[in-house]
Design an enzyme around this catalytic site. Structure first.
Site, PDB file in Angstrom:
ATOM      1  N   ALA A 137     -12.475  21.888   1.966  1.00 48.38           N
ATOM      2  CA  ALA A 137     -11.295  22.478   1.327  1.00 48.38           C
ATOM      3  C   ALA A 137     -11.433  22.589  -0.178  1.00 48.38           C
ATOM      4  O   ALA A 137     -10.622  23.262  -0.821  1.00 48.38           O
ATOM      5  CB  ALA A 137     -10.052  21.653   1.660  1.00 48.38           C
TER       6      ALA A 137
ATOM      7  N   TRP B 163      -0.251   4.403  12.553  1.00 45.76           N
ATOM      8  CA  TRP B 163      -1.540   3.709  12.553  1.00 45.76           C
ATOM      9  C   TRP B 163      -1.463   2.426  13.385  1.00 45.76           C
ATOM     10  O   TRP B 163      -2.355   2.144  14.179  1.00 45.76           O
ATOM     11  CB  TRP B 163      -1.964   3.385  11.115  1.00 45.76           C
ATOM     12  CG  TRP B 163      -3.321   2.764  11.010  1.00 45.76           C
ATOM     13  CD1 TRP B 163      -4.525   3.409  10.958  1.00 45.76           C
ATOM     14  CD2 TRP B 163      -3.620   1.365  10.953  1.00 45.76           C
ATOM     15  NE1 TRP B 163      -5.557   2.498  10.866  1.00 45.76           N
ATOM     16  CE2 TRP B 163      -5.034   1.235  10.865  1.00 45.76           C
ATOM     17  CE3 TRP B 163      -2.835   0.209  10.962  1.00 45.76           C
ATOM     18  CZ2 TRP B 163      -5.668   0.006  10.788  1.00 45.76           C
ATOM     19  CZ3 TRP B 163      -3.474  -1.030  10.885  1.00 45.76           C
ATOM     20  CH2 TRP B 163      -4.874  -1.120  10.797  1.00 45.76           C
TER      21      TRP B 163
ATOM     22  N   LYS C 197     -16.919   8.386   3.056  1.00 46.22           N
ATOM     23  CA  LYS C 197     -15.630   8.518   3.720  1.00 46.22           C
ATOM     24  C   LYS C 197     -15.549   7.774   5.045  1.00 46.22           C
ATOM     25  O   LYS C 197     -14.513   7.260   5.429  1.00 46.22           O
ATOM     26  CB  LYS C 197     -15.334  10.009   3.944  1.00 46.22           C
ATOM     27  CG  LYS C 197     -13.941  10.302   4.472  1.00 46.22           C
ATOM     28  CD  LYS C 197     -13.723  11.814   4.568  1.00 46.22           C
ATOM     29  CE  LYS C 197     -12.331  12.140   5.081  1.00 46.22           C
ATOM     30  NZ  LYS C 197     -12.108  13.588   5.206  1.00 46.22           N
TER      31      LYS C 197
ATOM     32  N   LYS D 133      -3.684  11.462   6.183  1.00 44.03           N
ATOM     33  CA  LYS D 133      -3.205  12.771   6.652  1.00 44.03           C
ATOM     34  C   LYS D 133      -3.542  13.017   8.129  1.00 44.03           C
ATOM     35  O   LYS D 133      -2.671  13.422   8.901  1.00 44.03           O
ATOM     36  CB  LYS D 133      -3.799  13.862   5.753  1.00 44.03           C
ATOM     37  CG  LYS D 133      -3.433  15.286   6.113  1.00 44.03           C
ATOM     38  CD  LYS D 133      -3.530  16.213   4.920  1.00 44.03           C
ATOM     39  CE  LYS D 133      -4.837  16.099   4.169  1.00 44.03           C
ATOM     40  NZ  LYS D 133      -6.011  16.558   4.943  1.00 44.03           N
TER      41      LYS D 133
ATOM     42  N   PHE E 192       2.504   0.942   4.535  1.00 47.14           N
ATOM     43  CA  PHE E 192       1.570  -0.188   4.529  1.00 47.14           C
ATOM     44  C   PHE E 192       2.378  -1.488   4.525  1.00 47.14           C
ATOM     45  O   PHE E 192       3.513  -1.525   4.006  1.00 47.14           O
ATOM     46  CB  PHE E 192       0.661  -0.141   3.298  1.00 47.14           C
ATOM     47  CG  PHE E 192      -0.495   0.817   3.433  1.00 47.14           C
ATOM     48  CD1 PHE E 192      -1.790   0.343   3.618  1.00 47.14           C
ATOM     49  CD2 PHE E 192      -0.291   2.190   3.388  1.00 47.14           C
ATOM     50  CE1 PHE E 192      -2.856   1.213   3.744  1.00 47.14           C
ATOM     51  CE2 PHE E 192      -1.355   3.070   3.510  1.00 47.14           C
ATOM     52  CZ  PHE E 192      -2.635   2.583   3.693  1.00 47.14           C
TER      53      PHE E 192
ATOM     54  N   PHE F 240      -7.392  17.980   2.010  1.00 42.28           N
ATOM     55  CA  PHE F 240      -6.978  17.463   0.705  1.00 42.28           C
ATOM     56  C   PHE F 240      -5.492  17.725   0.435  1.00 42.28           C
ATOM     57  O   PHE F 240      -4.691  17.731   1.356  1.00 42.28           O
ATOM     58  CB  PHE F 240      -7.869  18.022  -0.404  1.00 42.28           C
ATOM     59  CG  PHE F 240      -9.314  17.673  -0.239  1.00 42.28           C
ATOM     60  CD1 PHE F 240      -9.716  16.365  -0.013  1.00 42.28           C
ATOM     61  CD2 PHE F 240     -10.300  18.654  -0.286  1.00 42.28           C
ATOM     62  CE1 PHE F 240     -11.054  16.030   0.151  1.00 42.28           C
ATOM     63  CE2 PHE F 240     -11.643  18.329  -0.120  1.00 42.28           C
ATOM     64  CZ  PHE F 240     -12.014  17.024   0.094  1.00 42.28           C
TER      65      PHE F 240
ATOM     66  N   THR G 210      -4.359  10.797  10.398  1.00 43.42           N
ATOM     67  CA  THR G 210      -3.653   9.795  11.199  1.00 43.42           C
ATOM     68  C   THR G 210      -2.211  10.227  11.435  1.00 43.42           C
ATOM     69  O   THR G 210      -1.670  10.105  12.545  1.00 43.42           O
ATOM     70  CB  THR G 210      -3.696   8.427  10.492  1.00 43.42           C
ATOM     71  OG1 THR G 210      -5.060   8.048  10.292  1.00 43.42           O
ATOM     72  CG2 THR G 210      -2.986   7.363  11.303  1.00 43.42           C
TER      73      THR G 210
ATOM     74  N   ARG H  56      -9.929  19.707  12.174  1.00 42.24           N
ATOM     75  CA  ARG H  56     -11.301  20.121  11.874  1.00 42.24           C
ATOM     76  C   ARG H  56     -12.291  19.099  12.430  1.00 42.24           C
ATOM     77  O   ARG H  56     -11.931  17.946  12.673  1.00 42.24           O
ATOM     78  CB  ARG H  56     -11.505  20.226  10.353  1.00 42.24           C
ATOM     79  CG  ARG H  56     -10.777  21.367   9.691  1.00 42.24           C
ATOM     80  CD  ARG H  56     -10.974  21.334   8.194  1.00 42.24           C
ATOM     81  NE  ARG H  56     -10.407  20.130   7.591  1.00 42.24           N
ATOM     82  CZ  ARG H  56     -10.712  19.680   6.378  1.00 42.24           C
ATOM     83  NH1 ARG H  56     -11.585  20.323   5.634  1.00 42.24           N
ATOM     84  NH2 ARG H  56     -10.150  18.585   5.909  1.00 42.24           N
TER      85      ARG H  56
END
Length: 555
Positions: A272, A408, A104, A70, A380, A300, A72, A93
Site C-alpha cells: 500500500a 484478539w 512484521k 487492523k 489492550f 496501512f 485482527t 490480502r
C-alpha cells in the site's frame, strides 16, 4: 495465553468443501489445495445473479510500533456479524514472505481472530505470489533475450524500466549489474530487483475483472523505451500469452475460513505504500455475491490504503462502500503523542491528547468520500478507563461512534458491539460514495489534491525529473489515469519521523513513474524502497518447525 500459531493449529476447522457448500458454491467450481484451502473458479462470479451484499472497509490510523490490529479487527468483525445472524464474509490480502521473515511476522490476524490455516497463508499458500514473480521474471528474461538477439524493437538498454522480482527482503539486489562475463551472457547493463508484491503484475492481478481483462492489462505494461523515446509494451514483445498462462490459477480467489469457520477469501497482495494495497477485485466482487456483509481492508492508514481503495479500486470496480471502520489503539495514539517504547502501558493523557490528532485526521479523510465511519478501539489490558473515555468523547464530538474491540482475546464475542454499530451504519443508508478527484484533471492537480486533502500538506514540490515525466505521460495519453502515491506509511507526511498530525510541511515528489497496465500513475514521495531490507534481528531467526510438525516463531 497460547501463541497465534497454537490457536490456529488447534482450531476446529471445517473441510473447505463444507464451507463452499454453505456458500452454495458447486463442488465442480472448487479446486482443492488440501482439506482447508481451495481455489474458486471465476465462473461463480460470472454466472451469479445474486444482488450485491454490503461492503465494509477496515482502515486504520498511521501505523506505529505500538500496534493497531487492523487485520485482527477485520476478521473479528466478520465473525461477530455472523454471530448476529448476518451472512458475513471477510476478504484479505495474501501476506508477503519478505515482511513475514523480516520485521512484521505473520499477517493473518491474531489471537482468537485469525484466518486459517495461518501457517500456510503466511508461507507458500496456493503459490499466487510465486506465480506473479515467475511471470515478472519471464518478462525480464524475454527483454534481455530480445536486446541480445539483434533488438528488432530498437529498445534502448539504458531505458529498460522493467525490473526483476522476488518475494524476499534482500537489499543487496536493489541495484545490480547483469550480463557480465562472456559475450553470450547478454548485454551488460544496470538492473535490480523489486519485492514481488511491488511488481505491476501483482497490481494487475488485483485489478483485473477476468482473464481477458488481465491479458489486456498485461499487454499495456510499459517495459522500456526505444532510442527515439517511444514506449515499448509487453504486447509489443509478444509476452502476454505466456505470462497469462503462468497466472491462470493465481487469478482465482483462495477460499479459507476463520478460527470460527466464517468464510474468508485471501487473494492478492500489493503493497500500500507503493501500489494500491487492496485485495483483488474478483475476490471482493465474488464475496459480495455470496454474502450479506463483506468486510475488506486496505493497507496501512487511511491516507494510503483507504485513499487508494476509494480512488482506484472502487472506481475501477464500480464498488459502492457502505461503511468504514477506522482501527486505533490507545497505545498507538500515545506513541503519536510522543510516548516512547516502554511507556505505552502507562496512562499518559498528555501524549494521548496530542496523538489523538492523528486519528482526527484519518476520520476527516474518510468523511471526504461520503462514507460513514465508526472507530474501533482495539483494547489492550493496560488501557485505562480514563484513556478510553477520552478517545470516545473526542470521537463523538467529531460525529463518530466508538466501539471497543476485544476480538484478539475473545473472538466474535469481543466484536459484538462493533458489529452492532456497523449494522446500524449500513442500515441507516448514509453512504453516498464519491471519489476525491475527477479523472479528467491534469496529473499535477490530482497529485496536489491528494497531498493537501489526505496528508494535510501546504503544497507540493516537484523535481525537474518528476515534471519531465508528467509531461511525457500526458503526451503519451495517460493524463486521465488515477494517482497511486508512493509514500512512507509511518507518517502523514513524506518524512517517517514526523508522527502525529504534522503541519506546515510540503510533499516532495522526486520522480513519477507509470503502471500503464494496472492503470495508475505513481508519484514518488520521499525515499520509498521497492525492495525492503531485513532488520538487525530478522523474524526468520526465531522461526522453526519441530519433529511433530509444530511451527514456532510465526507469531
Amino acid at each position: 495465553m497460547k501463541t497465534d500459531v497454537q490457536i490456529a493449529q488447534n482450531a476446529n476447522k471445517k473441510h473447505i468443501l463444507e464451507i463452499a457448500k454453505e456458500l452454495n458454491i458447486d463442488e465442480k467450481d472448487v479446486v482443492l489445495y488440501g482439506n482447508d484451502k481451495a481455489k474458486i473458479d471465476l465462473s461463480v462470479l460470472e454466472e451469479s445473479t445474486n444482488e450485491n451484499g454490503k461492503l465494509i472497509l477496515v482502515t486504520a490510523i498511521t501505523p506505529t510500533p505500538a500496534g493497531e490490529g487492523k487485520t485482527t479487527t477485520n476478521v473479528g468483525l466478520s465473525m461477530a456479524l455472523n454471530k448476529l445472524g448476518k451472512k458475513a464474509f471477510t476478504t484479505l490480502r495474501e501476506p508477503s514472505l519478505g515482511p513475514c521473515f523480516g520485521i512484521k511476522g505473520g499477517a493473518a490476524g491474531g489471537g482468537y481472530s485469525q484466518v486459517v490455516p495461518m501457517d500456510d497463508i503466511n508461507l507458500h499458500f496456493t503459490g499466487d505470489i510465486h506465480a506473479v514473480s515467475t511471470a515478472n521474471n519471464l518478462l525480464a528474461a524475454l527483454i534481455d533475450n530480445h536486446i541480445h538477439r539483434s533488438n528488432p524493437l530498437n529498445i534502448d538498454p539504458r531505458r529498460i524500466v522493467w525490473r526483476r522480482a522476488m518475494d524476499m527482503n534482500d537489499r543487496v539486489l536493489r541495484d545490480i549489474t547483469i550480463g557480465l562475463g562472456k559475450r553470450g551472457n547478454g548485454v551488460v547493463r544496470q538492473d535490480g530487483f523489486d519485492i514481488a508484491v511491488a511488481s505491476e503484475i501483482m497490481a494487475i492481478l488485483c485489478l483485473a475483472d477476468n482473464m481477458e481483462d488481465l491479458k489486456v492489462r498485461l499487454g499495456k505494461m510499459i517495459i522500456a523505451y526505444t532510442f527515439d523515446n517511444k514506449p515499448v509494451t509487453a504486447k509489443d514483445l509478444g509476452a502476454v500469452g505466456s505470462m497469462a498462462l503462468l497466472l491462470k490459477d493465481a487469478i482465482k480467489p483462495n477460499l479459507v475460513q476463520t478460527v470460527e469457520n466464517t468464510p474468508a477469501i485471501v487473494h492478492g497482495g500489493p503493497f500500500a505504500n507503493i501500489a494500491h494495497g487492496c485485495n483483488s477485485v474478483v475476490a471482493t466482487k465474488m464475496a459480495l455475491k455470496l454474502a450479506d456483509y463483506v468486510v475488506t481492508e486496505a493497507g496501512f492508514g487511511a491516507d494510503l490504503g483507504a485513499e487508494k481503495f476509494f480512488n482506484i479500486k472502487s472506481r475501477y470496480a464500480e464498488l459502492k462502500p457502505n461503511a468504514v471502520v477506522i482501527v486505533a489503539t490507545a497505545r498507538a495514539l500515545k506513541r503519536h503523542g510522543g510516548a516512547k517504547k516502554g511507556e505505552y502501558e502507562f496512562e499518559n493523557m498528555h501524549a494521548l491528547e496530542i496523538g489523538f490528532e492523528n486519528l482526527e485526521k484519518h476520520i476527516e479523510n474518510v468523511k471526504k468520500f461520503n462514507v460513514p465511519a465508526v472507530v474501533a478501539i482495539n483494547k489492550f489490558p493496560t488501557d485505562t478507563d480514563k484513556e478510553l473515555k477520552y478517545i470516545e468523547g473526542r470521537c463523538n464530538e467529531l460525529g463518530v461512534e466508538v466501539a471497543l474491540s476485544e476480538v484478539w482475546g475473545k473472538g466474535s464475542e469481543g466484536g459484538l458491539d462493533l458489529a452492532k454499530k456497523v449494522i446500524e451504519l449500513v442500515e441507516s443508508d448514509q453512504a453516498d460514495f464519491s471519489p476525491l478527484y475527477d479523472l479528467d484533471l491534469p496529473l499535477i492537480e490530482k497529485i496536489e489534491i491528494i497531498c493537501k486533502e489526505m496528508y494535510g500538506a501546504d503544497g507540493v514540490e516537484f523535481s525537474s525529473l518528476a515534471l519531465k515525466n508528467i509531461k511525457k505521460y500526458e503526451e503519451d495519453g495517460y493524463r486521465e489515469l488515477p494517482i497511486c502515491m508512493a509514500k512512507t506509511q509511518s507518517s502523514l507526511s513524506d518524512d517517517p519521523t514526523k508522527i502525529g498530525r504534522p503541519r506546515g510541511f510540503k510533499i516532495s515528489i522526486s520522480d513519477v513513474k507509470i503502471s500503464a497496465g494496472a492503470g495508475f500513475v505513481i508519484p514518488m514521495a520521499g525515499n520509498v524502497m521497492r525492495m525492503p531490507g531485513l532488520p538487525s534481528v530478522p523474524a526468520a531467526m526465531k522461526m522453526d518447525i519441530k519433529k511433530n510438525g509444530e511451527i514456532v516463531g510465526l507469531f
